[in-house]
Design an enzyme around this catalytic site. Structure first.
Site, PDB file in Angstrom:
ATOM      1  N   SER A 248       4.563  -4.818  -3.724  1.00  0.00           N
ATOM      2  CA  SER A 248       5.784  -4.073  -4.443  1.00  0.00           C
ATOM      3  C   SER A 248       6.854  -3.739  -3.130  1.00  0.00           C
ATOM      4  O   SER A 248       6.129  -3.353  -1.848  1.00  0.00           O
ATOM      5  CB  SER A 248       4.947  -2.527  -4.656  1.00  0.00           C
ATOM      6  OG  SER A 248       5.700  -1.323  -5.130  1.00  0.00           O
TER       7      SER A 248
ATOM      8  N   ASP B 252      -2.303  -1.414 -11.746  1.00  0.00           N
ATOM      9  CA  ASP B 252      -0.889  -1.349  -9.791  1.00  0.00           C
ATOM     10  C   ASP B 252      -1.517  -0.240  -9.167  1.00  0.00           C
ATOM     11  O   ASP B 252      -1.620   1.081 -10.342  1.00  0.00           O
ATOM     12  CB  ASP B 252       0.198  -1.547 -11.161  1.00  0.00           C
ATOM     13  CG  ASP B 252       1.809  -0.368  -9.996  1.00  0.00           C
ATOM     14  OD1 ASP B 252       1.245  -0.411  -8.696  1.00  0.00           O
ATOM     15  OD2 ASP B 252       2.159  -0.339 -10.321  1.00  0.00           O
ATOM     16  N   GLY B 253      -1.682   0.251  -8.340  1.00  0.00           N
ATOM     17  CA  GLY B 253      -2.522   0.729  -7.794  1.00  0.00           C
ATOM     18  C   GLY B 253      -3.678   0.662  -7.122  1.00  0.00           C
ATOM     19  O   GLY B 253      -4.778   0.185  -7.248  1.00  0.00           O
TER      20      GLY B 253
ATOM     21  N   HIS C 298       7.580  -6.364  -6.903  1.00  0.00           N
ATOM     22  CA  HIS C 298       7.808  -5.675  -8.020  1.00  0.00           C
ATOM     23  C   HIS C 298       8.247  -4.453  -7.923  1.00  0.00           C
ATOM     24  O   HIS C 298       8.391  -4.068  -6.103  1.00  0.00           O
ATOM     25  CB  HIS C 298       6.210  -5.298  -8.002  1.00  0.00           C
ATOM     26  CG  HIS C 298       5.943  -4.139  -9.270  1.00  0.00           C
ATOM     27  ND1 HIS C 298       5.064  -4.266  -9.876  1.00  0.00           N
ATOM     28  CD2 HIS C 298       5.679  -2.317  -8.502  1.00  0.00           C
ATOM     29  CE1 HIS C 298       5.032  -2.684 -10.642  1.00  0.00           C
ATOM     30  NE2 HIS C 298       5.255  -2.204  -9.888  1.00  0.00           N
TER      31      HIS C 298
ATOM     32  N   GLY D 267       2.454   5.441  -3.021  1.00  0.00           N
ATOM     33  CA  GLY D 267       1.646   4.026  -2.888  1.00  0.00           C
ATOM     34  C   GLY D 267       0.613   4.637  -1.989  1.00  0.00           C
ATOM     35  O   GLY D 267       0.620   5.911  -1.890  1.00  0.00           O
ATOM     36  N   GLY D 268      -0.354   4.045  -1.898  1.00  0.00           N
ATOM     37  CA  GLY D 268      -1.266   4.822  -0.376  1.00  0.00           C
ATOM     38  C   GLY D 268      -2.461   4.572  -1.250  1.00  0.00           C
ATOM     39  O   GLY D 268      -2.614   6.009  -0.327  1.00  0.00           O
TER      40      GLY D 268
ATOM     41  N   MET E 220       9.721   4.231 -14.003  1.00  0.00           N
ATOM     42  CA  MET E 220       8.747   5.472 -13.815  1.00  0.00           C
ATOM     43  C   MET E 220      10.197   6.106 -14.381  1.00  0.00           C
ATOM     44  O   MET E 220      10.085   7.072 -12.711  1.00  0.00           O
ATOM     45  CB  MET E 220       7.780   5.009 -12.475  1.00  0.00           C
ATOM     46  CG  MET E 220       6.718   4.158 -12.298  1.00  0.00           C
ATOM     47  SD  MET E 220       6.679   4.250 -11.006  1.00  0.00           S
ATOM     48  CE  MET E 220       6.823   3.143 -10.327  1.00  0.00           C
TER      49      MET E 220
ATOM     50  N   MET F 207      -2.213   1.387 -15.436  1.00  0.00           N
ATOM     51  CA  MET F 207      -1.882   1.843 -13.506  1.00  0.00           C
ATOM     52  C   MET F 207      -3.327   2.171 -13.391  1.00  0.00           C
ATOM     53  O   MET F 207      -4.144   2.833 -13.999  1.00  0.00           O
ATOM     54  CB  MET F 207      -1.239   3.233 -14.032  1.00  0.00           C
ATOM     55  CG  MET F 207      -0.092   3.270 -14.104  1.00  0.00           C
ATOM     56  SD  MET F 207       1.458   2.230 -12.873  1.00  0.00           S
ATOM     57  CE  MET F 207       0.401   3.181 -11.240  1.00  0.00           C
TER      58      MET F 207
ATOM     59  N   MET G 268      11.447   5.670  -9.980  1.00  0.00           N
ATOM     60  CA  MET G 268      10.980   7.052  -9.256  1.00  0.00           C
ATOM     61  C   MET G 268      12.383   7.001  -9.926  1.00  0.00           C
ATOM     62  O   MET G 268      13.769   7.154  -8.767  1.00  0.00           O
ATOM     63  CB  MET G 268       9.971   6.814  -9.034  1.00  0.00           C
ATOM     64  CG  MET G 268       9.025   5.979  -8.463  1.00  0.00           C
ATOM     65  SD  MET G 268       7.554   6.914  -7.440  1.00  0.00           S
ATOM     66  CE  MET G 268       6.729   4.816  -7.148  1.00  0.00           C
TER      67      MET G 268
ATOM     68  N   GLY H  59       3.854   7.954  -8.934  1.00  0.00           N
ATOM     69  CA  GLY H  59       4.242   8.328  -7.755  1.00  0.00           C
ATOM     70  C   GLY H  59       4.544   8.141  -6.402  1.00  0.00           C
ATOM     71  O   GLY H  59       5.451   7.641  -5.661  1.00  0.00           O
TER      72      GLY H  59
ATOM     73  N   ASP I 285       9.349  -0.784  -8.067  1.00  0.00           N
ATOM     74  CA  ASP I 285       8.457   0.203  -7.832  1.00  0.00           C
ATOM     75  C   ASP I 285      10.444   1.442  -8.496  1.00  0.00           C
ATOM     76  O   ASP I 285      10.471   2.349  -6.846  1.00  0.00           O
ATOM     77  CB  ASP I 285       7.781   1.863  -7.051  1.00  0.00           C
ATOM     78  CG  ASP I 285       6.549   1.029  -7.505  1.00  0.00           C
ATOM     79  OD1 ASP I 285       6.393   0.439  -8.849  1.00  0.00           O
ATOM     80  OD2 ASP I 285       5.842  -0.241  -6.837  1.00  0.00           O
TER      81      ASP I 285
ATOM     82  N   HIS J 196       9.554  -2.174 -12.573  1.00  0.00           N
ATOM     83  CA  HIS J 196       8.892  -0.912 -13.000  1.00  0.00           C
ATOM     84  C   HIS J 196       9.186   0.455 -13.443  1.00  0.00           C
ATOM     85  O   HIS J 196       9.773   1.066 -11.981  1.00  0.00           O
ATOM     86  CB  HIS J 196       7.276  -0.352 -12.297  1.00  0.00           C
ATOM     87  CG  HIS J 196       6.160   0.281 -12.149  1.00  0.00           C
ATOM     88  ND1 HIS J 196       5.488   0.644 -12.356  1.00  0.00           N
ATOM     89  CD2 HIS J 196       6.560   0.928 -13.352  1.00  0.00           C
ATOM     90  CE1 HIS J 196       4.659   1.496 -12.234  1.00  0.00           C
ATOM     91  NE2 HIS J 196       4.610   1.724 -13.973  1.00  0.00           N
TER      92      HIS J 196
ATOM     93  N   GLY K 250       0.682  -2.383  -2.714  1.00  0.00           N
ATOM     94  CA  GLY K 250       2.340  -2.105  -2.521  1.00  0.00           C
ATOM     95  C   GLY K 250       1.917  -1.745  -1.187  1.00  0.00           C
ATOM     96  O   GLY K 250       1.785  -2.524   0.334  1.00  0.00           O
TER      97      GLY K 250
HETATM   98  C1  DX5 Z   1       2.874   4.422  -8.100  1.00  0.00           C
HETATM   99  C2  DX5 Z   1       3.771   2.289  -7.872  1.00  0.00           C
HETATM  100  C3  DX5 Z   1       2.712   0.687  -7.516  1.00  0.00           C
HETATM  101  C4  DX5 Z   1       2.776   1.462  -6.027  1.00  0.00           C
HETATM  102  C5  DX5 Z   1       1.107   0.994  -5.794  1.00  0.00           C
HETATM  103  O1  DX5 Z   1       3.250   4.585  -8.359  1.00  0.00           O
HETATM  104  O2  DX5 Z   1       4.148   2.462  -8.908  1.00  0.00           O
HETATM  105  O3  DX5 Z   1       3.729   0.067  -7.716  1.00  0.00           O
HETATM  106  O4  DX5 Z   1       3.306   0.032  -4.885  1.00  0.00           O
HETATM  107  O5  DX5 Z   1       1.059   1.018  -4.414  1.00  0.00           O
HETATM  108  P1  DX5 Z   1      -0.475   1.199  -3.541  1.00  0.00           P
HETATM  109  O6  DX5 Z   1      -0.518  -0.618  -3.496  1.00  0.00           O
HETATM  110  O7  DX5 Z   1       0.133   1.333  -2.268  1.00  0.00           O
HETATM  111  O8  DX5 Z   1      -1.531   1.862  -4.391  1.00  0.00           O
HETATM  112 ZN    ZN Z   2       4.340  -0.279  -9.919  1.00  0.00          ZN
END
Ligand code: DX5
Ligand code: ZN
Length: 219
Positions: A8, A171-172, A33, A144-145, A68, A137, A37, A142, A35, A66, A193
């Site tokens: 991502s 994802d996540g 990917h 990353g990390g 959101m 998920m 939002m 919302g 994201d 993706h 990500g």
């Molecule tokens: C979160 C996103 C993810 C995000 C994952 O809402 O949908 O795609 O990038 O991030 P990491 O890999 O940092 O958890």
């Molecule tokens: Zn995502």
């Protein structure tokens, strides 16, 4: 089923987005990917179709988009025109999920459906014939990390038992340990990500994920 790495760009430096996409283009990954939002379904706002169109010429890798966002049906044409390959919508944003997925398919894009940690797997059972991918998920969407949640792995197992040939994407919180847990549960596509863009180069990080999957499939 072969494993798919879908890094991502959410954790990339947005001031250097073109460079990040080019780095991913040269690295060993399968999809990229995206994201999206909207500040409504999830608090942050990231980017939209115009930005996706700007990075589309930088790689031929499939764009795994993706959404959101609320009312994702209003954005299907814009993202199609921007050149995404698959549009993933959240079950939680679509009271008329069946219709939205049919619209995505009619626009000649692949369709996927995503579920939040609090949403049971049964909520997508009646649309499996309309999607080639279910995104489970493993954090609340919302940011990353965040830390990987274990409980959604039960949903990965449940969905895999009724959908042997679908892509099941997690994802996540994916890193070189959690990717193995997700693969053993039945996931075959992995979004990463923070792990991809922290410390070393994306290529080195993706190689570590690939190696972890390879070791897992040997054991
Ligand atoms: C979160 C996103 C993810 C995000 C994952 O809402 O949908 O795609 O990038 O991030 P990491 O890999 O940092 O958890
Ligand atoms: Zn995502």
């Amino acid at each position: 089923m072969s494993y798919i790495l879908s890094p991502s760009i959410l954790s990339a430096d947005f001031g250097m987005l073109a460079e990040a996409v080019s780095q991913l283009d040269e690295a060993d990954c399968d999809w990229i990917h995206l994201d999206v939002m909207d500040g409504r379904f999830v608090p942050p706002i990231t980017f939209g179709a115009q930005c996706v169109a700007a990075i589309r010429p930088l790689t031929r890798k499939p764009f795994d988009c993706h959404l959101m966002i609320e009312k994702p049906e209003t954005q299907i044409n814009a993202f199609k025109d921007a050149g995404v390959d698959r549009l993933i919508v959240h079950q939680e944003t679509c009271p008329h999920l069946h219709r939205v997925l049919e619209t995505i398919r009619a626009s000649d894009r692949l369709a996927g459906v995503a579920i939040n940690p609090a949403t049971p797997a049964s909520m997508v059972a009646d649309v499996l014939d309309l999607v080639d991918l279910v995104l489970v998920m493993t954090v609340n969407p919302g940011w990353g990390g965040q830390s990987f949640l274990q409980r959604p792995l039960e949903k990965v197992r449940a969905i895999r038992s009724v959908a042997p040939t679908h892509h099941i994407e997690v994802d996540g919180g994916i890193d070189n340990n959690t990717i193995v847990q997700a693969a053993l549960a039945g996931a075959n596509a992995f979004v990463a990500g923070n792990y991809t863009f922290s410390a070393e180069t994306p290529a080195a990080r993706l190689a570590q994920l690939r190696k972890a999957l390879c070791n897992a499939s040997k054991s």
